[in-house]
Every structure is written in structure tokens, then in C-alpha cells.
Design a protein around this motif. Structure first.
Motif, mmCIF file in Angstrom:
data_model
loop_
_atom_site.group_PDB
_atom_site.id
_atom_site.type_symbol
_atom_site.label_atom_id
_atom_site.label_comp_id
_atom_site.label_asym_id
_atom_site.label_seq_id
_atom_site.Cartn_x
_atom_site.Cartn_y
_atom_site.Cartn_z
ATOM 1 N N ALA A 7 0.834 -1.188 0.000
ATOM 2 C CA ALA A 7 0.000 0.000 0.000
ATOM 3 C C ALA A 7 0.875 1.247 0.000
ATOM 4 O O ALA A 7 1.990 1.242 0.501
ATOM 5 N N GLN A 8 0.351 2.327 -0.591
ATOM 6 C CA GLN A 8 1.086 3.580 -0.598
ATOM 7 C C GLN A 8 1.302 4.044 0.843
ATOM 8 O O GLN A 8 0.364 4.096 1.642
ATOM 9 N N ASP A 9 2.549 4.391 1.179
ATOM 10 C CA ASP A 9 2.919 4.820 2.530
ATOM 11 C C ASP A 9 2.619 3.752 3.578
ATOM 12 O O ASP A 9 2.529 4.055 4.768
ATOM 13 N N GLY A 10 2.435 2.513 3.143
ATOM 14 C CA GLY A 10 2.167 1.438 4.094
ATOM 15 C C GLY A 10 0.799 1.494 4.733
ATOM 16 O O GLY A 10 0.548 0.804 5.720
ATOM 17 N N ILE A 11 -0.116 2.312 4.194
ATOM 18 C CA ILE A 11 -1.456 2.479 4.769
ATOM 19 C C ILE A 11 -2.492 1.796 3.883
ATOM 20 O O ILE A 11 -2.500 1.981 2.668
ATOM 21 N N VAL A 12 -3.357 1.015 4.502
ATOM 22 C CA VAL A 12 -4.475 0.357 3.823
ATOM 23 C C VAL A 12 -5.771 0.988 4.309
ATOM 24 O O VAL A 12 -5.946 1.233 5.509
ATOM 25 N N ARG A 13 -6.671 1.259 3.371
ATOM 26 C CA ARG A 13 -7.976 1.835 3.707
ATOM 27 C C ARG A 13 -9.028 0.736 3.660
ATOM 28 O O ARG A 13 -9.214 0.092 2.634
ATOM 29 N N VAL A 14 -9.694 0.532 4.804
ATOM 30 C CA VAL A 14 -10.711 -0.514 4.924
ATOM 31 C C VAL A 14 -12.053 0.138 5.221
ATOM 32 O O VAL A 14 -12.184 0.905 6.185
ATOM 33 N N MET A 15 -13.045 -0.160 4.391
ATOM 34 C CA MET A 15 -14.382 0.408 4.518
ATOM 35 C C MET A 15 -15.308 -0.605 5.184
ATOM 36 O O MET A 15 -15.344 -1.780 4.801
ATOM 37 N N PHE A 16 -16.042 -0.151 6.197
ATOM 38 C CA PHE A 16 -17.037 -0.993 6.858
ATOM 39 C C PHE A 16 -18.420 -0.369 6.684
ATOM 40 O O PHE A 16 -18.641 0.789 7.049
ATOM 41 N N GLY A 17 -19.346 -1.149 6.111
ATOM 42 C CA GLY A 17 -20.747 -0.759 6.038
ATOM 43 C C GLY A 17 -21.562 -1.698 6.902
ATOM 44 O O GLY A 17 -21.176 -2.847 7.122
ATOM 45 N N GLY A 18 -22.697 -1.246 7.385
ATOM 46 C CA GLY A 18 -23.529 -2.081 8.246
ATOM 47 C C GLY A 18 -24.356 -3.086 7.462
ATOM 48 O O GLY A 18 -23.891 -3.665 6.478
#
Length: 338
Positions: A7-18
Motif C-alpha cells: 500500500a502507498q505509505d504502508g497504509i491500507v484503507r478498509v471500509m465498513f458498512g452495516g
């Protein structure tokens, strides 16, 4: 979906929906307008994440044969086209441990599993037998390994038993048994060197803005045991987010799309989509995206809708000791060191 590159800059974006409920009137809307209809307005937002996770609150099936157990008030069955609603919105992983996944019987569950596999959407919390229902799923995303196990605390007759298909049921009145089950589910994730074990819990009553003391106790114990994210749902409204030992606890993520009656006191058409920024070993922060459900479709909230969601969520998080900062039409929770 999942990627092998860092991941860019070692950051992963995780999305949580209900809860994602694609049956009844939502089913009719899909058949009339196409599979993009229910989630289409937020699809770009969800697809922009490295990983998107929701609770699938229905069976996806052409079967019309309802569950043969005790009669229920509601049976949620989405058409086979609804799997495209998920895949086109970028959903990568779903929890199936809930009280509607077997509403159209074992055939309906099997159709759901088959369609999810065909569209490369991973799942946890239900399966062809008890072993599969209880088994966590693992997946690599941008160089970081995630894993999830899922459980539900109601609809006991949906429970997978031996070689009978069903979902992963837990009786939360027996806390010692719950802790034992959570340890057992965590062990294979530890053995698989999972960086972020996710515990998905479909728990508690509907229309409740605050978790019980028992649920808070169980959530803290789960984090202290080694789970890194608790992803709760079932209340149909959002609850405050707590950061415990640097790990996020989503007690209730609310709903993402449905056709439910809007209670004027709970205003359950006002919801949130939660986006976590994670490195391999730390939560960098959480961005909360206000959304609004109308006519069986979810879209970004605006104006007074955002004001209500921002004010109420900030108050609920404050009760949990979690500061929230508003940034235009989103909310921000800063990460904390473990």
C-alpha cells in the motif's frame, strides 16, 4: 479487491458498512432499475477503499421456499442479480452470521454461497456445515493480511450443526462459552500470521443507541484476547465507536441499505459508512462518511442530514471517551497507539 503490491505509505484503507438488505422492496427496485440501484450512489467511495466489508442481511437466491422453522415476521430474499449490487460497489468480504441468511432455507443459503464464490466475494459466518460456518476467512490486501470470523446471537435454529448447513450461532448469555469460541476462532488467524483479525458480531436488539454493559465487557475482553477490530451490527442504528488498547470497537455499524420503516425517534434513514486507515500494526484514524437511505437506495448525506448524523455520532462517541472532529461533510477519529 485484494492486491499483492504494498500500500502507498504502508497504509491500507478498509471500509465498513452495516447491514445490507437487498430483499423485499429493494429486490423490486433491483429488478426494475438494475443491480447498480441500491448502492450505486456510493459505489465510487466504496471502490476507492483497498478492502470493503459489510454484513449481508439476506439470502441471494431465486428460491421462494421459506424457512420451515417457526414463522418469522420478515423473510429477506434478494434476486440472484443482487450479487452484482455487491460486486459493482466493490464489496470484497461479507459477514453471513445473521438471522436472515437462511430465510429461504438451505437452498437459499447454498445459492448465496455459490453466487458469492462466483463473484470472488469472500465470506465468513455461514457454510455447508458447522466447521465451515465457524472457520475464519483470511485475505491479503496491499501487503497486509486480514482475517475475519463472524457470529450471531439470535435465531438459534439457523445454527450450523455437524454436517447441517447454517450460520455461526453464539449464546451471549453464556460468557464463558463465548470467550472459548472467540479464542478458538482466533487461533487459526494467529497461526496464519494475520495482522488485523476482525471479529464480526451480529448482536443485540434493534433500535438501541448504546451497547449494554455486557457487550462492552465482551468487546474489551475480545480485544485483550488479540482481536484487533470488532465489527458489530444488528441494531439498525449506529452506536458510538470506542478505541480500546489502540483497537477500534464498532459496537453497531447501523444499516447501509434497506427498505425499513423510518422511526421518527431513531431516524434510521440517517447512517454512516466507516473508513479505517491502517498500517500493519496501528490504526491511523477513522473517517466517518454520513449517508442517507431513501427509496431503497443509499447516497451521501447532505445539509441537515449531515448535521444530525455528525452531532449525534459525536455525542455517542464522546460517551465512549472517543473525540470526534468534523471536517466539512465527514467526521474524523484519530488513531491511538496500542
Amino acid at each position: 479487491m485484494t492486491q499483492s503490491v504494498p500500500a502507498q505509505d504502508g497504509i491500507v484503507r478498509v471500509m465498513f458498512g452495516g447491514d445490507v438488505m437487498l430483499g423485499r422492496l429493494v429486490k423490486e427496485a433491483i429488478l426494475r432499475h438494475g443491480p447498480d440501484y441500491p448502492l450505486g450512489p456510493i459505489a465510487n467511495l466504496m471502490r476507492g477503499a483497498d478492502l470493503a466489508v459489510v454484513n449481508l442481511e439476506c439470502a441471494i437466491t431465486a428460491s421462494t421456499e421459506q424457512w420451515q422453522g417457526a414463522p418469522k415476521a420478515f423473510y429477506f430474499g434478494a434476486p440472484p442479480e443482487a450479487v452484482e449490487s455487491l460486486s459493482r460497489a466493490g464489496v470484497d468480504l461479507v459477514s453471513l452470521a445473521n438471522n436472515h441468511v437462511l430465510d429461504f432455507g438451505i437452498e437459499g443459503l447454498r445459492d448465496t454461497l455459490r453466487l458469492l464464490r462466483r463473484h470472488d466475494i469472500r465470506f465468513a459466518g455461514a457454510g455447508e456445515d458447522r466447521r465451515e460456518a465457524l472457520s475464519p476467512v483470511t485475505l491479503d490486501c496491499s501487503g497486509i493480511r486480514f482475517g475475519m470470523a463472524a457470529f450471531c446471537d439470535h435465531q438459534e435454529d439457523f445454527a450450523a450443526r455437524g454436517d447441517r448447513p447454517g450460520m455461526a450461532y453464539l449464546d451471549f448469555d453464556d460468557e464463558s462459552a463465548v470467550m472459548a469460541a472467540l479464542r478458538e476462532a482466533l487461533d487459526p488467524l494467529r497461526c496464519a500470521s494475520v495482522d488485523w483479525p476482525i471479529l464480526s458480531l451480529h448482536w443485540g436488539p434493534n433500535m438501541v443507541f448504546r451497547p449494554s454493559k455486557k457487550f462492552r465487557r465482551i468487546a474489551h475482553a475480545a480485544i485483550e484476547m488479540g482481536w484487533k477490530i470488532l465489527f458489530g451490527h444488528s441494531a439498525h442504528v449506529f452506536q458510538g465507536i470506542e478505541i480500546h488498547r489502540g483497537c477500534p470497537i464498532i459496537y453497531a455499524a447501523g444499516d447501509l441499505v434497506d427498505d425499513y420503516y423510518v422511526d421518527p425517534d431513531f431516524r434510521n434513514d440517517h447512517q454512516l459508512l466507516l473508513e479505517m486507515a491502517l498500517t500493519r500494526d496501528a490504526l491511523c484514524g477513522i473517517t466517518l462518511h454520513p449517508v442517507f437511505i431513501e427509496n431503497c437506495q443509499v447516497r451521501r448525506a447532505s445539509g441537515a442530514q449531515v448535521d444530525y448524523i455528525a452531532g449525534w455520532m459525536s455525542a455517542l462517541c464522546r460517551e465512549m471517551g472517543t473525540p470526534v472532529r468534523r471536517e466539512a461533510d465527514t467526521l474524523r477519529i484519530e488513531g491511538r497507539a496500542p
